[in-house]
Design an enzyme around this catalytic site. Structure first.
Site, PDB file in Angstrom:
ATOM      1  N   CYS A 134     -13.724   1.529  -4.432  1.00 27.65           N
ATOM      2  CA  CYS A 134     -14.088   1.298  -3.341  1.00 27.65           C
ATOM      3  C   CYS A 134     -14.172   2.433  -2.341  1.00 27.65           C
ATOM      4  O   CYS A 134     -13.435   3.016  -2.048  1.00 27.65           O
ATOM      5  CB  CYS A 134     -13.084   0.249  -2.452  1.00 27.65           C
ATOM      6  SG  CYS A 134     -13.546  -0.239  -0.758  1.00 27.65           S
ATOM      7  N   CYS A 137     -13.265   2.081   1.314  1.00 30.62           N
ATOM      8  CA  CYS A 137     -11.749   2.173   1.561  1.00 30.62           C
ATOM      9  C   CYS A 137     -11.273   3.464   1.243  1.00 30.62           C
ATOM     10  O   CYS A 137     -10.597   4.091   2.093  1.00 30.62           O
ATOM     11  CB  CYS A 137     -11.335   1.113   0.185  1.00 30.62           C
ATOM     12  SG  CYS A 137     -11.863  -0.316   0.139  1.00 30.62           S
ATOM     13  N   ASP A 138     -11.598   4.352   0.340  1.00 32.41           N
ATOM     14  CA  ASP A 138     -11.015   5.573  -0.248  1.00 32.41           C
ATOM     15  C   ASP A 138     -11.960   6.767  -0.132  1.00 32.41           C
ATOM     16  O   ASP A 138     -11.354   7.851  -0.238  1.00 32.41           O
ATOM     17  CB  ASP A 138     -10.590   5.321  -1.766  1.00 32.41           C
ATOM     18  CG  ASP A 138      -9.774   4.228  -1.910  1.00 32.41           C
ATOM     19  OD1 ASP A 138      -8.849   3.926  -0.830  1.00 32.41           O
ATOM     20  OD2 ASP A 138      -9.654   3.692  -3.083  1.00 32.41           O
TER      21      ASP A 138
HETATM   22  C1  LIG Z   1      -7.252  -0.767  -4.973  1.00 29.97           C
HETATM   23  C2  LIG Z   1      -7.729  -1.413  -3.861  1.00 29.97           C
HETATM   24  C3  LIG Z   1      -8.203  -0.803  -2.726  1.00 29.97           C
HETATM   25  C4  LIG Z   1      -8.601  -1.361  -1.697  1.00 29.97           C
HETATM   26  N1  LIG Z   1      -8.640  -0.636  -0.376  1.00 29.97           N
HETATM   27  C5  LIG Z   1      -9.213  -1.316   0.765  1.00 29.97           C
HETATM   28  C6  LIG Z   1      -9.325  -0.830   1.895  1.00 29.97           C
HETATM   29  O1  LIG Z   1      -8.762   0.431   2.097  1.00 29.97           O
HETATM   30  N2  LIG Z   1      -9.711  -1.445   2.934  1.00 29.97           N
HETATM   31  C7  LIG Z   1     -10.042  -2.732   2.900  1.00 29.97           C
HETATM   32  O2  LIG Z   1     -10.367  -3.134   4.146  1.00 29.97           O
HETATM   33  N3  LIG Z   1     -10.220  -3.176   1.749  1.00 29.97           N
HETATM   34  C8  LIG Z   1      -9.538  -2.725   0.760  1.00 29.97           C
HETATM   35  N4  LIG Z   1      -9.628  -3.388  -0.559  1.00 29.97           N
HETATM   36  C9  LIG Z   1     -10.381  -4.586  -0.557  1.00 29.97           C
HETATM   37  C10 LIG Z   1      -9.452  -5.810  -0.212  1.00 29.97           C
HETATM   38  O3  LIG Z   1      -8.409  -5.826  -0.890  1.00 29.97           O
HETATM   39  C11 LIG Z   1     -10.323  -7.088  -0.421  1.00 29.97           C
HETATM   40  O4  LIG Z   1     -11.544  -7.226   0.002  1.00 29.97           O
HETATM   41  C12 LIG Z   1      -9.415  -8.355  -0.030  1.00 29.97           C
HETATM   42  O5  LIG Z   1      -8.128  -8.428  -0.498  1.00 29.97           O
HETATM   43  C13 LIG Z   1     -10.252  -9.610  -0.275  1.00 29.97           C
HETATM   44  O6  LIG Z   1      -9.253 -10.795   0.093  1.00 29.97           O
HETATM   45  P1  LIG Z   1      -9.509 -12.158  -0.504  1.00 29.97           P
HETATM   46  O7  LIG Z   1      -8.447 -13.017   0.437  1.00 29.97           O
HETATM   47  O8  LIG Z   1     -10.976 -12.518  -0.423  1.00 29.97           O
HETATM   48  O9  LIG Z   1      -9.135 -12.082  -2.249  1.00 29.97           O
HETATM   49  P2  LIG Z   1      -7.923 -11.361  -2.730  1.00 29.97           P
HETATM   50  O10 LIG Z   1      -7.130 -10.188  -1.948  1.00 29.97           O
HETATM   51  O11 LIG Z   1      -8.625 -11.049  -4.072  1.00 29.97           O
HETATM   52  O12 LIG Z   1      -6.975 -12.639  -2.863  1.00 29.97           O
HETATM   53  C14 LIG Z   1      -7.281 -13.741  -3.706  1.00 29.97           C
HETATM   54  C15 LIG Z   1      -5.843 -14.322  -4.327  1.00 29.97           C
HETATM   55  O13 LIG Z   1      -6.189 -15.619  -5.146  1.00 29.97           O
HETATM   56  C16 LIG Z   1      -5.215 -15.660  -6.069  1.00 29.97           C
HETATM   57  N5  LIG Z   1      -6.041 -16.599  -6.977  1.00 29.97           N
HETATM   58  C17 LIG Z   1      -7.134 -16.237  -7.789  1.00 29.97           C
HETATM   59  N6  LIG Z   1      -7.558 -17.298  -8.807  1.00 29.97           N
HETATM   60  C18 LIG Z   1      -6.317 -18.287  -8.312  1.00 29.97           C
HETATM   61  C19 LIG Z   1      -6.155 -19.377  -8.855  1.00 29.97           C
HETATM   62  N7  LIG Z   1      -6.946 -19.935  -9.803  1.00 29.97           N
HETATM   63  N8  LIG Z   1      -4.951 -20.205  -8.569  1.00 29.97           N
HETATM   64  C20 LIG Z   1      -4.207 -19.547  -7.502  1.00 29.97           C
HETATM   65  N9  LIG Z   1      -4.454 -18.483  -6.984  1.00 29.97           N
HETATM   66  C21 LIG Z   1      -5.492 -17.790  -7.074  1.00 29.97           C
HETATM   67  C22 LIG Z   1      -4.991 -14.244  -6.544  1.00 29.97           C
HETATM   68  O14 LIG Z   1      -3.762 -14.345  -6.986  1.00 29.97           O
HETATM   69  C23 LIG Z   1      -5.082 -13.331  -5.198  1.00 29.97           C
HETATM   70  O15 LIG Z   1      -4.006 -13.128  -4.677  1.00 29.97           O
HETATM   71  C24 LIG Z   1      -9.184  -2.918  -1.822  1.00 29.97           C
HETATM   72  C25 LIG Z   1      -8.938  -3.466  -2.976  1.00 29.97           C
HETATM   73  C26 LIG Z   1      -8.476  -2.754  -4.227  1.00 29.97           C
HETATM   74  C27 LIG Z   1      -8.223  -3.439  -5.326  1.00 29.97           C
END
Ligand SMILES: Cc1cc2nc3c(=O)[nH]c(=O)nc-3n(C[C@H](O)[C@H](O)[C@H](O)COP(=O)(O)OP(=O)(O)OC[C@H]3O[C@@H](n4cnc5c(N)ncnc54)[C@H](O)[C@@H]3O)c2cc1C
Length: 313
Positions: A134, A137-138
């Site tokens: 990302c 992000c970084d």
């Molecule tokens: C290393 C890293 C660094 C990042 N740095 C940044 C940053 O600096 N700034 C920023 O804004 N964003 C950053 N991001 C991106 C950010 O983390 C994501 O955009 C954000 O978390 C997305 O949120 P979400 O709720 O859509 O999905 P997610 O955070 O992916 O959450 C989805 C959840 O659903 C659960 N899940 C999936 N399938 C199932 C199922 N079948 N049953 C039950 N549970 C399930 C998973 O366990 C997970 O907890 C980073 C991501 C990573 C990996």
């Protein structure tokens, strides 16, 4: 019968749950297979979440979310959902691993996505310590430094372009000599002075010490190695969206998705199926940022309230 089932407990799911329960929905379950918080809990640094002015770890950022988001009645079920399907009366059936089934009037899919790994040596070891997926992000952590980008599609080139505005130099490593990205983007990259193309090459390994990455060894099609002394490598080789839960037994999807499997939504986070919403990284054109996922969750939560209200008692 639930009013709302939320699948996934990252920033999108938690926020959707807070808005839905605070806005009046009574029976709202959030199914999260692990601890709530989502993929950001794997990040060692985040500094672009508004209101949090110091650099914190992803775990620190998310620490207080479950308590706040659940204080209005949201219930966390630490269970994995295997499938969501439609009942004949317009409600939904949630299939939970271990053969439990629950009916719900509405559903918000917040299962997120995972960046694909390229598979080179050191990628996992240094993930979050110099290996990133990302640039938004970084990228800022490498201000004024040289970095490398791996990939040849639109995302890789857009991110290389973004990094070229922050970093002193960007090595763009691609295994072919032509790019899959749009011609206009390719032209822009070719005309950017501080981007050097490293074509017909792949990454052999990333090396470093306990503090993080120190360099990248590339190898070209003739077997010639090159040692790029960069502290950061950004990998863009595609995303896997976690859309298995909306896959039906016949292979079709419960609602419309695009060619990458991302769920198509409108500005209210409504999908093509009435009562089914999607929020966060799983939806089409998601900026894949915590603040955006939370915003989507709020929008979807508000939408679910209106939908359930419209059904009457
Ligand atoms: C290393 C890293 C660094 C990042 N740095 C940044 C940053 O600096 N700034 C920023 O804004 N964003 C950053 N991001 C991106 C950010 O983390 C994501 O955009 C954000 O978390 C997305 O949120 P979400 O709720 O859509 O999905 P997610 O955070 O992916 O959450 C989805 C959840 O659903 C659960 N899940 C999936 N399938 C199932 C199922 N079948 N049953 C039950 N549970 C399930 C998973 O366990 C997970 O907890 C980073 C991501 C990573 C990996």
């Amino acid at each position: 019968m639930l009013d709302l089932a939320i699948i996934g407990g990252g920033p999108a799911g938690l926020t959707a749950g807070m808005y839905a329960t605070r806005g009046g929905l009574k029976k709202v379950n959030m199914y999260e297979k692990g601890m709530p918080g989502g993929q950001i809990t794997k990040s060692s640094e985040i500094e672009n979440y508004p209101g949090i002015s110091k650099v914190v770890t992803g775990m620190e950022l998310m620490e207080s979310w479950p308590e706040q988001c659940m204080k209005f009645g949201l219930k966390h079920e630490m269970k994995e959902v295997t499938k969501v399907s439609a009942n004949s009366d317009g409600t939904f059936k949630i299939f939970i691993a271990g053969s439990e089934e629950v009916d719900s009037k509405s559903v918000i899919i917040c299962t997120g996505s995972n960046p694909r790994r390229a598979g080179f040596e050191g990628e996992d070891k240094f993930f979050g310590k110099g290996v990133s997926t990302c640039a938004t992000c970084d990228g800022f952590f490498y201000k004024g430094k040289e970095v490398a980008v791996l990939g040849g599609g639109d995302t890789a080139l857009e991110e290389a372009s973004y990094l070229s505005n922050i970093c002193s130099k960007v090595y763009l490593i691609h295994r072919r000599d032509t790019f899959r990205a749009s011609p206009a983007t390719v032209k822009r990259i070719e005309n950017t002075k501080n981007i050097e193309l490293v074509l017909n090459s792949k990454i052999q390994k990333v090396y470093g010490n306990e503090l993080g990455v120190e360099g990248v060894i590339t190898i070209d099609k003739d077997g010639k190695e090159r040692d790029l002394k960069v502290p950061g490598i950004f990998v863009f080789v595609g995303m896997n969206v976690n859309n298995n839960v909306i896959k039906q037994n016949d292979g079709s999807f419960l609602c419309d998705v695009n060619e990458s499997g991302e769920i198509l939504v409108d500005l209210s986070m409504k999908t093509s199926k009435a009562g089914l919403f999607a929020a966060g990284d799983i939806r089409v054109k998601a900026p894949k940022q915590v603040v955006c996922a939370a915003g989507d969750g709020a929008t979807a939560g508000i939408g679910a309230i209106s939908y359930v209200d419209s059904l009457g008692d």
